[in-house]
Design an enzyme around this catalytic site. Sequence first.
Site, PDB file in Angstrom:
ATOM      1  CD  GLU A   1      -3.042  -1.128   2.200  1.00  0.00           C
ATOM      2  OE1 GLU A   1      -2.777  -0.624   3.300  1.00  0.00           O
ATOM      3  OE2 GLU A   1      -4.152  -1.611   1.906  1.00  0.00           O
TER       4      GLU A   1
ATOM      5  CG  ASP B   1      -7.733  -5.280   4.811  1.00  0.00           C
ATOM      6  OD1 ASP B   1      -7.262  -5.522   5.933  1.00  0.00           O
ATOM      7  OD2 ASP B   1      -7.793  -4.138   4.325  1.00  0.00           O
TER       8      ASP B   1
ATOM      9  CD  GLU C   1      -9.842  -1.231   8.122  1.00  0.00           C
ATOM     10  OE1 GLU C   1      -8.918  -1.842   8.695  1.00  0.00           O
ATOM     11  OE2 GLU C   1      -9.751  -0.777   6.970  1.00  0.00           O
TER      12      GLU C   1
END
Length: 684
Positions: A270, A343, A371
């Site tokens: 990333e 993820d 998240e």
Amino acid sequence: MAYIKRMIIVALLMLTQATLLKAEDGQALWLRGNSNIKVTVSGPGHSPVVDLAIAELKRGWHGKPDMVLNLRISDNPAIKGDGFQLEESAISARTELGLLYGAYELLRSQYLGSPARRFVSNPSYSRRILNHWDNLDGSIERGYAGRSIFWGEKENGLSITEQDKEKWTAYARANASIGINGSVLNNVNASAKILSKPYLEKVRAIAERLRPYGIKTYLSVNFSSPVLIGKLKKADPLDPQVQQWWKDKVKEIYALIPDFGGFLVKANSEGQPGPQDYGRTHVDGANMMADALEPFGGIVMWRAFVYNPSPEDRTKQAYKEFLPLDGAFRKNVILQVKNGPLDFQPREPFSPLFGGMTKTPVMPEFQITQEYLGGSKQLVFLSTLWEECLNNDTFKNGKGSTVAACTDGSLSKTDFTAIAGVANIGNDVNWTGHTFAQANWYAFGRLAWNNKLESKVIAAEWIKQTFLDSKEKKTDAKFAKTVQGIMMESREAAVDYMMPLGLHHIFAEGHHYGPAPWFSNDKIRADWTSVYYHKADEQGIGFDRTRNGSDAVDQYHEPLSSKLNSLSTCPEIYLLWFHHVPWSYRLKSGNDLWTELCLRYDRGVNKVRSFQKDWDRMDGAIDKERFQEVQSKLRTQSRDAQIWKDACLLYFQQFSKREIPFDIERPVHDLQSLKELTKSRDYN
Ligand code: GCU
């Protein structure tokens, strides 16, 4: 006069009431069990750790009054690492830390009313670590409970207050009480500044507070640090100057923090820098750091969360990258692997790297912070998710090679083992934003200590310590049972109203809170959009990862790979993860796919409604403050579950072109308004 007296009494009563309520603001976590019962504790001399164990036993003793308890160091071969043996009047351990863990276990069992018995308890993983995604400016990546308890340049520079120190001690105590023994203090997207002198001084001060509780300090490091804060032109791991820079830096760290744990590294992931920027491999990068840390006993936790913009299925990339490197890492390198190949989704199959790597130790990374599971607005008990992952069979060495066995050293016979959880802790009064998010912190610690513990046991333990006092009242059993029921069903409910049947990553961009299955954008990489993952069209929905598709199934061992490959044997919970399935396909329930999808979304919403009903019935069983906080958050969760259901069904209906079954509740929003709503940055 009498009136004034009465008023004073009323005011005093109100004040006491208020103080009592304030005492239940959640700050005490699961450590509310102070007691006045006397106990005499004798220890093997004095040290900060032994003194702490004694103090804790005196503070929380709920056993027989006036007992004499013995703490002793023992070389009993049944006790391993920082494990311990409990007996009615003794705690034995190999290490002082083992005595502290034994003390917490004894207190827990007394508080829970479990009968004293003789048993040995050894940790499943030798390193049980929290990863804080805390930035140096005090913000927290994916944090939902206020600002960092460690950093905050803007607020106070690098100064340290008494309050900070007390907070760190309370943090260390809470962690030690559940067996956590390591903390990575900063975000994996690391600022190089963390390795500069003033920050290392602060790390030293934090480490001093964590040390008596047996918690080692680790840091996330930026691969380009030699360039960013050193004076070097490059960070090439094969360059002797770069290697020397890391060696010098590590030496500097250990001079300040002699028990420093090591580095956590997110490299070439990333946008983060890494060895590949210089044409080198992950092995070159990890080994360079490992060589610098090795003389001091430090380790490198190298993250496997890598994927590049390429035509290859994103979920296959980490395995393809790391498998060829198996065996080439130094002995003090461990690969840190997220539970699933994508993820931290509400449900993923386990990462094939757990069963794939044979010579390199691998540690699971779980996400405690929610998240993708409702931030601190939603009640989702994650223990069941982690339990599911740990119990999955990889078939690495035949049947029974669970993820737990592949990572806790039982298959590879190593004691270099570790597990990490991305923390959900911030400076909110109750630490985690949502009272029930505390249960996820608690559960991570308990599972890291014993990866065979059942979630329902963990939930029951946490409920009693968090809400009830040690002497059971009539209402307590009912409360405990009801709340345990809610917790145990909460993750499955979230899967149902967010992403049932193996759907994944259809979140709104950026905040990852609400739904946006429609999200697509030609200007960014495809695997950052939702349409990449669900692939809905008029024929059906789902990502074809079979041998006719991306062939991700073949990253798993047989017989699992063939089981996942076939539509008829693939577990339905992973159906749309591995298959592009026609809308008319019949599921085990007899329903076609579209109908089943609708029923699951509806079931999820109804589940949250039933949590609300159950919780409301508990009014009066616990303090008003936490009761109302949870009540209000369940209302939000209920509204947001409805939004998930409506958004996904109305959007997917454009492809299925079928009716939403008439016997379930109709959508109450319209698609366009939901698109607007979830786009807004405030909707999270
Ligand atoms: C997710 C998350 C990022 C995080 C990353 C990681 O993509 O959204 O905020 O940095 O995981 O684990 O490195």
